[in-house]
Scaffold this motif. Structure first.
Motif, PDB file in Angstrom:
ATOM      1  N   ALA A 111       0.284  -1.236  -0.339  1.00 51.46           N
ATOM      2  CA  ALA A 111       0.158  -0.213  -0.130  1.00 51.46           C
ATOM      3  C   ALA A 111       0.819   1.577  -0.011  1.00 51.46           C
ATOM      4  N   LEU A 112       1.930   1.563   0.806  1.00 49.68           N
ATOM      5  CA  LEU A 112       2.570   2.740   0.546  1.00 49.68           C
ATOM      6  C   LEU A 112       3.968   2.279  -0.677  1.00 49.68           C
ATOM      7  N   ALA A 113       3.969   1.379  -0.484  1.00 48.71           N
ATOM      8  CA  ALA A 113       4.478   1.629  -3.050  1.00 48.71           C
ATOM      9  C   ALA A 113       3.684   2.210  -3.566  1.00 48.71           C
ATOM     10  N   THR A 155       3.338   4.563 -13.302  1.00 44.58           N
ATOM     11  CA  THR A 155       2.176   4.227 -13.380  1.00 44.58           C
ATOM     12  C   THR A 155       2.175   2.643 -13.599  1.00 44.58           C
ATOM     13  N   ASP A 156       3.045   2.447 -14.487  1.00 42.13           N
ATOM     14  CA  ASP A 156       2.926   1.057 -14.800  1.00 42.13           C
ATOM     15  C   ASP A 156       3.246   0.328 -13.442  1.00 42.13           C
ATOM     16  N   HIS A 157       4.462   0.855 -12.359  1.00 39.85           N
ATOM     17  CA  HIS A 157       4.739   0.108 -10.830  1.00 39.85           C
ATOM     18  C   HIS A 157       3.397   0.514  -9.954  1.00 39.85           C
ATOM     19  N   ASN A 162      -0.296  -2.498  -7.297  1.00 38.60           N
ATOM     20  CA  ASN A 162      -2.190  -3.192  -6.691  1.00 38.60           C
ATOM     21  C   ASN A 162      -2.732  -3.858  -7.602  1.00 38.60           C
ATOM     22  N   ALA A 163      -2.043  -4.623  -8.520  1.00 39.79           N
ATOM     23  CA  ALA A 163      -2.570  -5.931  -8.929  1.00 39.79           C
ATOM     24  C   ALA A 163      -2.234  -6.839  -7.636  1.00 39.79           C
ATOM     25  N   VAL A 164      -1.412  -6.197  -6.659  1.00 34.66           N
ATOM     26  CA  VAL A 164      -0.857  -7.620  -5.366  1.00 34.66           C
ATOM     27  C   VAL A 164      -1.888  -7.085  -4.781  1.00 34.66           C
ATOM     28  N   LEU A 165      -2.383  -6.268  -4.214  1.00 31.62           N
ATOM     29  CA  LEU A 165      -4.003  -5.771  -3.031  1.00 31.62           C
ATOM     30  C   LEU A 165      -5.102  -6.528  -4.034  1.00 31.62           C
ATOM     31  N   ALA A 172      -7.851  -2.159  -4.350  1.00 34.31           N
ATOM     32  CA  ALA A 172      -6.524  -0.551  -4.553  1.00 34.31           C
ATOM     33  C   ALA A 172      -6.389   1.009  -4.819  1.00 34.31           C
ATOM     34  N   ILE A 173      -5.530   1.307  -4.431  1.00 32.08           N
ATOM     35  CA  ILE A 173      -5.103   2.260  -4.082  1.00 32.08           C
ATOM     36  C   ILE A 173      -4.714   3.603  -5.502  1.00 32.08           C
TER      37      ILE A 173
END
Length: 269
Positions: A111-113, A155-157, A162-165, A172-173
Protein backbone atom coordinates in the motif's frame (compact mmCIF):
# COMPACT_ATOMS: atom_id res chain seq x y z
CA UNK A 1 21.01 25.02 -23.89
CA UNK A 2 17.43 26.24 -23.54
CA UNK A 3 16.51 29.21 -21.37
CA UNK A 4 13.08 29.66 -19.83
CA UNK A 5 11.27 32.94 -19.30
CA UNK A 6 11.72 32.55 -15.54
CA UNK A 7 15.51 32.62 -15.33
CA UNK A 8 16.06 28.86 -15.51
CA UNK A 9 18.34 27.27 -18.07
CA UNK A 10 18.57 23.61 -19.11
CA UNK A 11 22.22 22.81 -18.33
CA UNK A 12 22.55 20.08 -20.97
CA UNK A 13 21.44 19.89 -24.57
CA UNK A 14 17.98 18.61 -25.42
CA UNK A 15 19.62 15.89 -27.53
CA UNK A 16 21.52 14.70 -24.45
CA UNK A 17 18.38 14.71 -22.32
CA UNK A 18 16.48 12.83 -25.02
CA UNK A 19 19.20 10.14 -25.05
CA UNK A 20 19.06 9.80 -21.27
CA UNK A 21 15.27 9.52 -21.41
CA UNK A 22 15.48 6.86 -24.12
CA UNK A 23 17.96 4.82 -22.06
CA UNK A 24 15.69 5.17 -19.04
CA UNK A 25 12.67 3.95 -20.99
CA UNK A 26 14.55 0.98 -22.42
CA UNK A 27 15.73 -0.02 -18.95
CA UNK A 28 12.17 0.23 -17.65
CA UNK A 29 10.79 -1.97 -20.44
CA UNK A 30 13.46 -4.58 -19.77
CA UNK A 31 12.41 -4.75 -16.11
CA UNK A 32 8.67 -5.16 -16.75
CA UNK A 33 8.63 -8.99 -17.02
CA UNK A 34 10.66 -9.42 -13.84
CA UNK A 35 8.59 -6.80 -12.02
CA UNK A 36 5.33 -8.52 -12.92
CA UNK A 37 6.71 -11.93 -12.03
CA UNK A 38 7.82 -10.66 -8.65
CA UNK A 39 4.41 -9.11 -8.02
CA UNK A 40 2.70 -12.39 -8.94
CA UNK A 41 4.98 -14.29 -6.58
CA UNK A 42 4.24 -11.79 -3.82
CA UNK A 43 0.50 -12.32 -4.34
CA UNK A 44 0.91 -16.06 -3.82
CA UNK A 45 3.11 -15.58 -0.78
CA UNK A 46 0.62 -13.22 0.82
CA UNK A 47 -2.17 -15.74 0.23
CA UNK A 48 -0.11 -18.54 1.73
CA UNK A 49 1.14 -16.56 4.71
CA UNK A 50 0.19 -17.71 8.19
CA UNK A 51 -1.49 -14.44 9.05
CA UNK A 52 -0.96 -10.78 9.87
CA UNK A 53 0.69 -11.58 13.18
CA UNK A 54 3.63 -13.11 11.36
CA UNK A 55 3.73 -10.55 8.58
CA UNK A 56 3.31 -7.67 10.99
CA UNK A 57 6.81 -8.06 12.34
CA UNK A 58 8.40 -7.06 9.06
CA UNK A 59 11.24 -4.75 9.93
CA UNK A 60 10.45 -2.70 6.85
CA UNK A 61 7.80 -1.03 8.97
CA UNK A 62 10.65 0.74 10.71
CA UNK A 63 11.22 2.80 7.51
CA UNK A 64 12.99 6.13 7.48
CA UNK A 65 11.33 9.40 8.34
CA UNK A 66 12.06 13.04 7.83
CA UNK A 67 10.03 13.51 4.67
CA UNK A 68 7.49 15.79 6.29
CA UNK A 69 9.91 18.70 6.38
CA UNK A 70 11.81 17.78 3.24
CA UNK A 71 9.59 19.32 0.60
CA UNK A 72 11.14 22.72 0.13
CA UNK A 73 11.97 23.95 -3.33
CA UNK A 74 15.72 24.39 -3.04
CA UNK A 75 18.78 23.11 -4.83
CA UNK A 76 19.33 19.41 -4.21
CA UNK A 77 22.62 17.83 -3.26
CA UNK A 78 24.96 16.24 -5.75
CA UNK A 79 23.72 12.81 -4.70
CA UNK A 80 25.99 12.17 -1.74
CA UNK A 81 24.41 10.87 1.42
CA UNK A 82 24.87 8.57 4.34
CA UNK A 83 25.34 4.87 3.80
CA UNK A 84 22.71 2.20 4.35
CA UNK A 85 23.93 1.84 7.94
CA UNK A 86 21.95 4.99 8.73
CA UNK A 87 18.63 3.13 8.54
CA UNK A 88 16.35 4.26 11.39
CA UNK A 89 15.09 1.97 14.09
CA UNK A 90 12.10 3.88 15.50
CA UNK A 91 9.00 1.75 15.99
CA UNK A 92 5.58 2.93 14.96
CA UNK A 93 3.01 3.59 17.65
CA UNK A 94 -0.10 1.37 18.03
CA UNK A 95 -2.26 4.33 17.04
CA UNK A 96 -0.42 4.67 13.74
CA UNK A 97 -0.58 0.93 13.10
CA UNK A 98 -4.32 0.81 13.77
CA UNK A 99 -4.91 3.58 11.27
CA UNK A 100 -3.72 1.37 8.39
CA UNK A 101 -5.23 -1.93 9.53
CA UNK A 102 -6.91 -2.51 6.14
CA UNK A 103 -3.46 -3.28 4.80
CA UNK A 104 -1.37 -5.35 7.20
CA UNK A 105 2.02 -7.01 7.01
CA UNK A 106 3.41 -7.18 3.50
CA UNK A 107 0.20 -5.67 2.13
CA UNK A 108 0.87 -2.56 4.16
CA UNK A 109 4.23 -2.27 2.46
CA UNK A 110 2.52 -2.71 -0.89
CA UNK A 111 0.00 0.00 0.00
CA UNK A 112 2.84 2.39 0.79
CA UNK A 113 4.49 1.57 -2.53
CA UNK A 114 1.28 2.28 -4.46
CA UNK A 115 0.79 5.56 -2.63
CA UNK A 116 4.34 6.68 -3.40
CA UNK A 117 3.94 5.79 -7.07
CA UNK A 118 0.60 7.60 -7.25
CA UNK A 119 2.18 10.63 -5.62
CA UNK A 120 4.88 10.73 -8.29
CA UNK A 121 2.31 10.29 -11.07
CA UNK A 122 0.28 13.17 -9.68
CA UNK A 123 3.33 15.40 -9.39
CA UNK A 124 4.38 14.79 -12.98
CA UNK A 125 0.81 15.23 -14.22
CA UNK A 126 0.57 18.54 -12.38
CA UNK A 127 3.89 19.57 -13.94
CA UNK A 128 2.59 18.94 -17.45
CA UNK A 129 -0.60 20.85 -16.68
CA UNK A 130 1.36 23.81 -15.27
CA UNK A 131 3.62 23.79 -18.33
CA UNK A 132 0.63 23.76 -20.66
CA UNK A 133 -0.86 26.70 -18.76
CA UNK A 134 2.39 28.65 -19.13
CA UNK A 135 3.06 28.73 -15.38
CA UNK A 136 6.62 27.40 -15.71
CA UNK A 137 7.88 29.62 -18.48
CA UNK A 138 9.18 28.02 -21.65
CA UNK A 139 9.54 24.27 -21.08
CA UNK A 140 12.00 22.52 -23.44
CA UNK A 141 10.35 19.63 -25.36
CA UNK A 142 12.99 17.23 -24.04
CA UNK A 143 11.95 18.03 -20.47
CA UNK A 144 8.29 17.42 -21.29
CA UNK A 145 9.27 14.10 -22.89
CA UNK A 146 11.16 13.02 -19.77
CA UNK A 147 8.23 13.98 -17.54
CA UNK A 148 5.79 12.03 -19.72
CA UNK A 149 7.98 8.90 -19.73
CA UNK A 150 8.66 9.04 -16.00
CA UNK A 151 4.95 9.47 -15.27
CA UNK A 152 4.10 6.44 -17.43
CA UNK A 153 6.70 4.33 -15.64
CA UNK A 154 5.37 5.27 -12.22
CA UNK A 155 1.91 4.32 -13.50
CA UNK A 156 3.22 0.88 -14.48
CA UNK A 157 4.75 0.42 -11.04
CA UNK A 158 1.52 1.44 -9.31
CA UNK A 159 -0.47 -1.00 -11.44
CA UNK A 160 1.87 -3.85 -10.52
CA UNK A 161 1.57 -3.14 -6.80
CA UNK A 162 -2.21 -2.60 -7.02
CA UNK A 163 -2.59 -5.99 -8.69
CA UNK A 164 -1.12 -7.54 -5.55
CA UNK A 165 -3.69 -5.74 -3.38
CA UNK A 166 -6.71 -6.65 -5.48
CA UNK A 167 -5.60 -10.27 -5.92
CA UNK A 168 -5.37 -10.46 -2.14
CA UNK A 169 -8.94 -9.20 -1.82
CA UNK A 170 -7.98 -5.67 -0.77
CA UNK A 171 -9.11 -2.43 -2.42
CA UNK A 172 -6.78 -0.88 -4.96
CA UNK A 173 -5.33 2.50 -4.05
CA UNK A 174 -6.14 5.06 -6.73
CA UNK A 175 -5.42 8.26 -4.81
CA UNK A 176 -2.51 9.45 -2.65
CA UNK A 177 -3.27 8.49 0.98
CA UNK A 178 -0.10 10.05 2.39
CA UNK A 179 0.00 12.63 5.16
CA UNK A 180 2.54 14.76 3.29
CA UNK A 181 0.50 15.03 0.09
CA UNK A 182 -0.80 18.49 0.94
CA UNK A 183 2.78 19.73 1.28
CA UNK A 184 3.75 18.27 -2.07
CA UNK A 185 0.71 19.80 -3.77
CA UNK A 186 1.40 23.20 -2.21
CA UNK A 187 5.04 23.12 -3.27
CA UNK A 188 4.09 22.26 -6.84
CA UNK A 189 1.61 25.11 -6.89
CA UNK A 190 4.34 27.57 -5.90
CA UNK A 191 6.84 26.42 -8.53
CA UNK A 192 7.71 29.13 -11.04
CA UNK A 193 10.02 27.27 -13.39
CA UNK A 194 11.24 23.82 -14.42
CA UNK A 195 14.17 23.92 -12.01
CA UNK A 196 11.90 24.28 -8.99
CA UNK A 197 9.66 21.44 -10.16
CA UNK A 198 12.70 19.25 -10.86
CA UNK A 199 14.00 19.86 -7.33
CA UNK A 200 10.72 18.63 -5.86
CA UNK A 201 10.52 15.68 -8.25
CA UNK A 202 14.05 14.69 -7.25
CA UNK A 203 12.98 14.47 -3.62
CA UNK A 204 10.08 12.20 -4.58
CA UNK A 205 12.31 9.98 -6.73
CA UNK A 206 14.99 9.74 -4.03
CA UNK A 207 12.32 8.81 -1.50
CA UNK A 208 10.91 6.07 -3.72
CA UNK A 209 14.29 4.59 -4.68
CA UNK A 210 15.52 4.53 -1.10
CA UNK A 211 12.24 3.07 0.17
CA UNK A 212 12.53 0.18 -2.26
CA UNK A 213 16.19 -0.34 -1.42
CA UNK A 214 15.36 -0.46 2.27
CA UNK A 215 12.63 -2.99 1.51
CA UNK A 216 15.00 -5.36 -0.28
CA UNK A 217 17.06 -5.75 2.89
CA UNK A 218 14.28 -5.79 5.44
CA UNK A 219 11.23 -7.68 4.17
CA UNK A 220 11.02 -11.46 4.31
CA UNK A 221 8.69 -12.07 1.38
CA UNK A 222 10.78 -13.10 -1.62
CA UNK A 223 8.19 -11.69 -4.01
CA UNK A 224 8.31 -8.30 -2.29
CA UNK A 225 12.10 -8.31 -2.41
CA UNK A 226 12.13 -9.16 -6.11
CA UNK A 227 9.54 -6.53 -7.03
CA UNK A 228 11.21 -3.78 -5.01
CA UNK A 229 14.66 -4.70 -6.33
CA UNK A 230 13.38 -4.53 -9.90
CA UNK A 231 11.76 -1.11 -9.51
CA UNK A 232 14.43 0.61 -7.40
CA UNK A 233 17.01 1.01 -10.22
CA UNK A 234 14.42 2.65 -12.48
CA UNK A 235 13.55 5.16 -9.76
CA UNK A 236 17.26 5.81 -9.31
CA UNK A 237 17.57 6.52 -13.04
CA UNK A 238 14.78 9.08 -12.74
CA UNK A 239 16.71 10.75 -9.93
CA UNK A 240 20.00 10.70 -11.87
CA UNK A 241 18.41 12.44 -14.87
CA UNK A 242 16.83 15.04 -12.60
CA UNK A 243 20.28 15.77 -11.18
CA UNK A 244 21.44 16.51 -14.73
CA UNK A 245 18.40 18.75 -15.31
CA UNK A 246 19.37 20.66 -12.18
CA UNK A 247 22.95 21.04 -13.36
CA UNK A 248 24.31 18.56 -10.82
CA UNK A 249 26.51 15.67 -11.86
CA UNK A 250 24.94 12.58 -10.20
CA UNK A 251 28.08 11.18 -8.58
CA UNK A 252 27.15 7.67 -7.43
CA UNK A 253 27.64 6.64 -3.82
CA UNK A 254 29.24 3.31 -3.04
CA UNK A 255 25.91 2.51 -1.39
CA UNK A 256 22.61 4.21 -2.05
CA UNK A 257 21.53 5.73 1.28
CA UNK A 258 18.17 4.96 2.87
CA UNK A 259 17.79 7.96 5.15
CA UNK A 260 15.09 9.39 2.86
CA UNK A 261 13.05 6.19 2.69
CA UNK A 262 9.38 6.58 3.57
CA UNK A 263 7.80 4.75 6.46
CA UNK A 264 4.32 3.34 6.60
CA UNK A 265 3.20 5.89 9.20
CA UNK A 266 2.82 8.24 6.20
CA UNK A 267 -0.20 6.17 5.13
CA UNK A 268 -3.58 7.62 6.00
CA UNK A 269 -5.69 4.62 4.91
Amino acid sequence: MSTTQRGWELPLSEAQLDRLTKDMDEAHRETLPAMRAGAAALTEQVRDADGPADRGRRSFLLGAGGVGAAFVLAACSSGKGSSSSSAPTDLESPAVAAKAETYTGDLRIVALAVALENQAVGAYKATLAAAKAGKLGTVPPAVASFVTKAMAQHTDHAQAWNAVLTNAGKPAITNVPLSNQAQVTAALGKAKNVGEVAALALQLEDQAAETYLFATSNVKSQGAIETAATIAPVEAMHAAILHFVLGQYPVPDAFLPVNKAAKTSLLTV
